[in-house]
Design an enzyme around this catalytic site. Structure first.
Site, PDB file in Angstrom:
ATOM      1  N   ASP A 108       0.832  -1.209   0.000  1.00  0.00           N
ATOM      2  CA  ASP A 108       0.000   0.000   0.000  1.00  0.00           C
ATOM      3  C   ASP A 108       0.866   1.259   0.000  1.00  0.00           C
ATOM      4  O   ASP A 108       2.093   1.187   0.207  1.00  0.00           O
ATOM      5  CB  ASP A 108      -0.902  -0.022   1.242  1.00  0.00           C
ATOM      6  CG  ASP A 108      -2.210   0.716   1.035  1.00  0.00           C
ATOM      7  OD1 ASP A 108      -2.299   1.529   0.093  1.00  0.00           O
ATOM      8  OD2 ASP A 108      -3.153   0.502   1.830  1.00  0.00           O
ATOM      9  N   ASP A 149     -10.810   2.006  -3.075  1.00  0.00           N
ATOM     10  CA  ASP A 149     -11.373   1.794  -1.740  1.00  0.00           C
ATOM     11  C   ASP A 149     -12.899   1.896  -1.784  1.00  0.00           C
ATOM     12  O   ASP A 149     -13.578   1.500  -0.844  1.00  0.00           O
ATOM     13  CB  ASP A 149     -10.845   2.845  -0.759  1.00  0.00           C
ATOM     14  CG  ASP A 149      -9.514   2.421  -0.148  1.00  0.00           C
ATOM     15  OD1 ASP A 149      -9.043   1.306  -0.431  1.00  0.00           O
ATOM     16  OD2 ASP A 149      -8.933   3.218   0.619  1.00  0.00           O
TER      17      ASP A 149
HETATM   18  C1  GLA Z   1      -5.724   1.955   2.267  1.00  0.00           C
HETATM   19  C2  GLA Z   1      -6.131   0.816   1.352  1.00  0.00           C
HETATM   20  C3  GLA Z   1      -7.180  -0.026   2.017  1.00  0.00           C
HETATM   21  C4  GLA Z   1      -6.656  -0.563   3.325  1.00  0.00           C
HETATM   22  C5  GLA Z   1      -6.201   0.584   4.204  1.00  0.00           C
HETATM   23  C6  GLA Z   1      -5.487   0.072   5.445  1.00  0.00           C
HETATM   24  O1  GLA Z   1      -6.744   2.865   2.408  1.00  0.00           O
HETATM   25  O2  GLA Z   1      -6.574   1.297   0.129  1.00  0.00           O
HETATM   26  O3  GLA Z   1      -7.570  -1.086   1.188  1.00  0.00           O
HETATM   27  O4  GLA Z   1      -5.604  -1.445   3.089  1.00  0.00           O
HETATM   28  O5  GLA Z   1      -5.308   1.453   3.521  1.00  0.00           O
HETATM   29  O6  GLA Z   1      -5.072   1.081   6.262  1.00  0.00           O
END
Ligand code: GLA
Length: 707
Positions: A443, A513
């Site tokens: 990420d 997301d």
């Molecule tokens: C980001 C990612 C999510 C998740 C969060 C965790 O927002 O896009 O899918 O992994 O971080 O903190």
């Protein structure tokens, strides 16, 4: 400059002006067009030298023009691909450019990139260094550009414009990390009226690049000529290049289609699966990611329960998301949540006393693969790492830090090899404690907000933008070469890494997301313009959706997610028994159609931008199997839509069956039909009300299906 040399340059560009128009070119001939450099004589009275250029440099002595002449070219053929190397040199300065044009025999994509080096008395400043910069005549009255633009939670919106005479379409992204959001590093340039999915001449230009990027299409005053550019964005400052050092641009990938945008997409998909993604055509697992099911609040037992749940539904992998690491006061726990711990890649033993190895073993006992989430480019100011190495954080001297998520998140200086070495060592230690580790979700949740590096000398701070991304790739490559079996998901707060640069190291990206299926119909439609279905992570989540609170049927959530790499992101214990039963059947259906979805050719039939539904289908390469998806949006009453299929063998006979069904049938289907009938007459699909959807499995009936 000697007169004959000027005439030679002018001849090169004059030849360009009378060259074949865009409409009769190929991806290779586009890539081989001369590279536009600032200062090259044109032979024209009006524009005596090129000023709209792909390469522009300030020499060590302050001079600002380049005059390149070809010094030779060679083509190497390795049986699978053909690479032409073109060597260019400045007539006056010890400044060289080497261009590469690489095409494959098994797909239409062509990669092109440039290497720049010099031996001047001091550093040269590169004001621009594009991967591709070509001028072509055009016959068409209409020139259009389609690209993707968005941000977190609304990625990959279609962004389309016409470039009229005298206009410049300019797209740039300056985030430094999550650049695929603002302006995705890919575009389609179309020539002529009526260009759509199936018809029209279209040039695809995409960059293998995850950092700042810039694409430009310029049309001259009478509309009969265009310049097309794509490369790293350097508006944040020039790149300072020392003598003897080589600057390599990212690769630009070109495709050419005379059959509309659909064929551009299919060519990109095939090329990415065959020549880019680390695991190529390997089928991607149905996984459950823990994030929306538990966020930071989990114990070992929560995770074991999730494993049981996904196993029961037919899943194949469990991925532990954020919240497993950090120690002591900086632990990434339910109290600190996203405010601490990034940078400290060791298990939080207060939360997970038996460690990640134990969890991986538990997954294996259930027949599941195991994966974890990491965010190595980032740190929290509240971390042991930043306490020990404050100079590893990107920041400008003399200015307060601007922090991102949790008001403590900062970006680490990936231009600094010591930082990358430390991260390599930390991750390598974590990975070696999980021998069966199969998947890493990588990420990246902040842009470069504080563009300053303690490692890069003061007189060349703008080098950070490029060096950071090169550092990101270097770390990914090092980790990958040690454990090539691990599949990586490129995530950046959702789809911020939806780009071919990431896909050289990752087999998929987290698309968004925004997991609401209604929004996903649009986001995935956009992503599919360039990126293959196997790379597009799509998860079934709770209803009401956590971000939008929208309620949608479970079937709809599945049908939308099944158009890409299906997964779950919920706690299965919250599902009712009938929902578990539905999920089980849906996963079984998905596994059957998965080879067609993940390896097939995509045909987009109905755009959600034009109608209150989206329809798309995948067809296996052998044309013996296909899957059709009709995804309703918000429909008043009932809507019958005749979907004319594409890509089938007109002579073959196919059986069509609705799968993933609820009580209602969405079409009256005859026993079987020929490909021609399905493509000419189509299937009348009836959708009713909000968020209704249907999936049809199409199998060649006159021969055994072998996908
Ligand atoms: C980001 C990612 C999510 C998740 C969060 C965790 O927002 O896009 O899918 O992994 O971080 O903190």
């Amino acid at each position: 400059m000697r007169r004959h040399a000027i005439l030679a340059f002018a001849a090169v560009l004059a030849a360009g002006a009378s060259a074949a128009p865009a409409e009769s070119m190929t991806a290779r001939s586009f890539a081989e067009r001369e590279y536009l450099v600032f200062g090259q004589p044109t032979g024209s009275y009006y524009e005596a030298i090129v000023k709209h250029a792909g390469l522009q440099a300030i020499h060590a002595d302050g001079a600002v023009t380049l005059r390149l002449a070809e010094k030779g070219r060679e083509t190497k053929d390795d049986g699978a691909s053909k690479t032409t190397v073109i060597r260019l040199k400045d007539e006056v300065y010890p400044f060289e450019v080497t261009r590469y044009v690489k095409s494959w025999n098994d797909c239409g994509a062509v990669e092109t990139w440039v290497e720049i080096r010099h031996n001047e008395k001091g550093p040269v400043r590169l004001m621009r260094a594009d991967s591709f910069a070509a001028q072509v005549p055009v016959k068409a009255d209409r020139v259009g550009v389609l690209t993707l633009s968005g941000q977190g939670n609304c990625e990959a919106g279609l962004c389309e414009t016409e470039v009229k005479s005298g206009q410049f379409a300019y797209y740039a992204s300056c985030a430094g990390t999550r650049d695929a959001w603002e302006s995705n590093p890919a575009m389609m340039v179309s020539f002529g009226d009526g260009v759509d999915e199936e018809s029209g001449k279209v040039l695809g230009v995409a960059l293998e690049w995850t950092g700042t990027s810039c694409k430009r299409v310029r049309r001259n005053f009478n509309g009969r000529r265009i310049d097309v550019f794509a490369g790293v964005d350097m508006t944040s400052g020039p790149y300072t290049l020392d003598p003897g050092v080589t600057f390599t641009t990212p690769k630009a990938v070109l495709v050419w289609s005379e059959k509309g945008r659909g064929e551009v997409s299919r060519q990109y998909h095939r090329w990415a699966r065959r020549h880019l993604m680390p695991h190529g055509d390997v089928l991607h697992s149905v996984l459950l990611n823990s994030w929306e099911g538990s966020y930071f609040s989990f114990t070992e037992q929560t995770l074991l329960d999730m494993m049981d749940g996904v196993k029961e539904m037919g899943g194949e992998m469990f991925v532990l998301d954020d919240g497993w690491f950090g120690r002591g006061k900086f632990a990434r726990d339910e109290v600190n949540k996203a405010t601490a711990g990034l940078g400290d890649w060791c298990v939080n033993s207060a939360k997970l006393p038996r460690g990640l190895g134990f969890l991986a073993d538990e997954a294996a006992k259930r027949g599941l693969k195991f994966g974890i989430w990491v965010e190595p480019e980032m740190a929290n100011t509240s971390s042991w790492l930043v306490e020990a190495h404050p100079d590893w954080v990107l920041r400008e001297k003399g200015r307060p830090l601007i922090c991102g998520r949790g008001k403590t998140q900062v970006v680490l200086d990936f231009a600094n090899p010591a930082v990358r070495d430390d991260l390599f060592r930390q991750l390598d230690t974590v990975y070696s404690g999980i021998p069966s580790l199969a998947f890493v979700k990588w990420d990246c949740n902040a842009n470069i907000h504080n563009p300053g590096s303690a490692y890069i000398p003061a007189d060349r701070q703008p080098n950070l933008w490029y060096d950071y991304t090169i550092g990101y790739y270097e770390l990914l490559a090092r980790l990958q070469s040690k454990r090539p079996q691990i599949m990586t998901q490129a995530c950046a707060s959702g789809g911020g890494h939806m780009d071919f640069g990431s896909l050289r190291y990752a087999d998929e990206f987290w698309t968004s997301d925004r997991t609401d299926p209604y929004n996903r119909v649009f986001i995935q439609w956009g992503a599919s313009q360039f990126y293959p279905a196997s790379a597009m992570a799509c998860h079934v989540t709770d209803s009401p959706n956590h971000q939008t609170k929208r309620k949608t049927p479970l079937k709809y959530r599945f049908d939308v997610a099944m158009t890409g790499r299906l997964g779950f992101e919920l706690h299965p214990k919250n599902l009712k028994p009938e929902e578990v039963a539905f999920s089980k059947a849906a996963v079984a259906d998905y596994k059957r159609i998965r080879p067609v979805v993940q390896r097939g050719d995509l045909y987009r039939l109905v755009s959600p931008y034009e109608k209150p539904l989206s329809a798309l289908m995948y067809v296996s390469e052998a044309k013996d199997a296909a899957v059709l998806f009709a995804l309703g949006l918000r429909i008043k009453g009932e809507r019958a839509e005749t979907l004319k299929l594409r890509g089938l063998d007109p002579e073959a006979r196919y059986s069509v069956k609705e799968i993933n069904r609820g009580a209602r049938l969405h079409a009256n289907l005859s026993e079987s039909a020929t490909g021609r009938e399905l493509m000419e007459r189509g299937i009348a699909v009836r959708l009713a009300g909000d968020y209704d959807s249907a999936v049809f499995e199409i199998v060649r009936a006159d021969a055994p299906a072998a996908r």
